[in-house]
Write a protein that holds these residues in place. Sequence first.
Motif, PDB file in Angstrom:
ATOM      1  N   LYS A 114       5.358  -7.695   8.712  1.00 17.46           N
ATOM      2  CA  LYS A 114       4.692  -6.720   8.533  1.00 17.46           C
ATOM      3  C   LYS A 114       5.880  -5.263   7.359  1.00 17.46           C
ATOM      4  O   LYS A 114       7.227  -6.218   8.186  1.00 17.46           O
ATOM      5  CB  LYS A 114       4.319  -5.428   9.151  1.00 17.46           C
ATOM      6  CG  LYS A 114       4.769  -5.163  10.222  1.00 17.46           C
ATOM      7  CD  LYS A 114       3.942  -4.554  11.290  1.00 17.46           C
ATOM      8  CE  LYS A 114       4.364  -4.062  12.748  1.00 17.46           C
ATOM      9  NZ  LYS A 114       3.362  -3.672  13.676  1.00 17.46           N
ATOM     10  N   GLY A 115       5.573  -4.367   6.466  1.00 14.66           N
ATOM     11  CA  GLY A 115       6.935  -3.416   6.410  1.00 14.66           C
ATOM     12  C   GLY A 115       7.129  -3.003   5.421  1.00 14.66           C
ATOM     13  O   GLY A 115       8.314  -2.172   4.764  1.00 14.66           O
ATOM     14  N   VAL A 116       6.584  -3.493   4.646  1.00 10.91           N
ATOM     15  CA  VAL A 116       7.159  -3.494   3.053  1.00 10.91           C
ATOM     16  C   VAL A 116       5.952  -2.666   2.214  1.00 10.91           C
ATOM     17  O   VAL A 116       4.555  -2.519   2.481  1.00 10.91           O
ATOM     18  CB  VAL A 116       6.117  -4.271   1.894  1.00 10.91           C
ATOM     19  CG1 VAL A 116       6.769  -4.336   0.450  1.00 10.91           C
ATOM     20  CG2 VAL A 116       7.710  -5.552   2.523  1.00 10.91           C
ATOM     21  N   LEU A 158       3.048   1.237   9.748  1.00 10.53           N
ATOM     22  CA  LEU A 158       3.041   0.077   9.022  1.00 10.53           C
ATOM     23  C   LEU A 158       1.862  -1.295   9.592  1.00 10.53           C
ATOM     24  O   LEU A 158       2.162  -1.669   8.730  1.00 10.53           O
ATOM     25  CB  LEU A 158       4.480  -0.614  10.182  1.00 10.53           C
ATOM     26  CG  LEU A 158       5.932  -0.053  10.026  1.00 10.53           C
ATOM     27  CD1 LEU A 158       6.586  -0.630  10.862  1.00 10.53           C
ATOM     28  CD2 LEU A 158       6.201   0.297   8.489  1.00 10.53           C
ATOM     29  N   GLU A 159       1.297  -0.218  10.102  1.00 12.72           N
ATOM     30  CA  GLU A 159      -0.591  -1.286  10.380  1.00 12.72           C
ATOM     31  C   GLU A 159      -1.084  -1.326   8.955  1.00 12.72           C
ATOM     32  O   GLU A 159      -1.233  -0.230   7.567  1.00 12.72           O
ATOM     33  CB  GLU A 159      -1.029  -0.130  11.194  1.00 12.72           C
ATOM     34  CG  GLU A 159      -0.870  -0.079  12.759  1.00 12.72           C
ATOM     35  CD  GLU A 159      -0.269  -1.507  13.498  1.00 12.72           C
ATOM     36  OE1 GLU A 159      -1.222  -2.843  12.500  1.00 12.72           O
ATOM     37  OE2 GLU A 159       0.878  -1.882  13.464  1.00 12.72           O
ATOM     38  N   GLY A 160      -1.093  -2.321   9.223  1.00  9.81           N
ATOM     39  CA  GLY A 160      -1.710  -2.472   7.030  1.00  9.81           C
ATOM     40  C   GLY A 160      -0.635  -3.177   6.085  1.00  9.81           C
ATOM     41  O   GLY A 160      -1.253  -3.305   5.008  1.00  9.81           O
ATOM     42  N   THR A 161       0.364  -2.915   6.830  1.00  9.91           N
ATOM     43  CA  THR A 161       1.295  -3.418   5.009  1.00  9.91           C
ATOM     44  C   THR A 161       2.035  -4.658   5.724  1.00  9.91           C
ATOM     45  O   THR A 161       1.399  -5.293   6.606  1.00  9.91           O
ATOM     46  CB  THR A 161       2.323  -2.440   5.430  1.00  9.91           C
ATOM     47  OG1 THR A 161       3.512  -2.917   6.590  1.00  9.91           O
ATOM     48  CG2 THR A 161       2.394  -1.097   5.480  1.00  9.91           C
ATOM     49  N   PRO A 210       1.053  -1.002   0.319  1.00 11.95           N
ATOM     50  CA  PRO A 210       0.100  -0.168  -0.040  1.00 11.95           C
ATOM     51  C   PRO A 210       0.802   1.593   0.121  1.00 11.95           C
ATOM     52  O   PRO A 210       1.787   1.511   0.237  1.00 11.95           O
ATOM     53  CB  PRO A 210      -0.493  -0.314   1.545  1.00 11.95           C
ATOM     54  CG  PRO A 210       0.379  -0.954   2.140  1.00 11.95           C
ATOM     55  CD  PRO A 210       1.120  -1.540   1.376  1.00 11.95           C
ATOM     56  N   ILE A 211      -0.097   2.228  -0.703  1.00 11.40           N
ATOM     57  CA  ILE A 211       0.973   3.400  -0.255  1.00 11.40           C
ATOM     58  C   ILE A 211       1.046   4.147   1.164  1.00 11.40           C
ATOM     59  O   ILE A 211      -1.171   4.682   1.360  1.00 11.40           O
ATOM     60  CB  ILE A 211       0.292   4.391  -1.192  1.00 11.40           C
ATOM     61  CG1 ILE A 211       0.639   4.008  -2.604  1.00 11.40           C
ATOM     62  CG2 ILE A 211       1.423   6.206  -1.072  1.00 11.40           C
ATOM     63  CD1 ILE A 211       0.229   4.751  -3.986  1.00 11.40           C
TER      64      ILE A 211
END
Length: 217
Positions: free
Chosen positions: A139-141, A120-123, A113-114
């Motif tokens: 997570k983290g991308v 980082l939540e939701g990545t 996501p952008i």
Amino acid sequence: MNENEKKVIEEIIINTVKKLLVERDCPNRVVLGISNKHMHLTQEDIETLFGKGHTLTNLKDLKQPGQYAAKETVKVIGPKGSFDKVRILGPARPESQIEISLTDARTIGVDAPIHESGKLEGTPGIILEGPCGRIELKKGVMVALRHIHMPLDIAEKLNIKDKDYVSVETEGIRKTIFCNVLARVSEKFDYEMHLDTDEANAAGLNNNDYLKIIPNR
């Protein structure tokens, strides 16, 4: 001192004087820094990938004070592909984060996501592989939200507050207006706008181009 060293020093002086004059006379002109895919890692993850007690090696200072491109690189592995030798930026951070472009995300099969950097939540996660170990991040991308690092004195001149959104206009044959550009204001920042490679290439831009800020009203 040889001729090449003299040319490097002359270029640094010219660019520094140009930057100071622009900020004094045209504070709405911001210099561009184009961000290729890179990552920020925790010290724990650095040691897992490179060995216990390992610390990052400063390869090149970046424009933001205290930030640098590290000598160390890591393999990034997604569901559909991978990238070798993705650069780590230092220093170590509280949470690990990988910033890529939308093209990069599609290439390795990650639904990135952008997001604003640090959120980082939701990545999604990804696999990192170094010379001494392998990590599966949960997570983290992300694709980093386009943004401007803005010192307090410039923000005051432009009547812009931290977390405001502005538009930024480019010049040239692919003249473009970038909307929804996040202003990140702090006395710790040097004045610089960040776009990823997809955004910069689409508008025909280069590192150190000057762009015009249009405050949203």
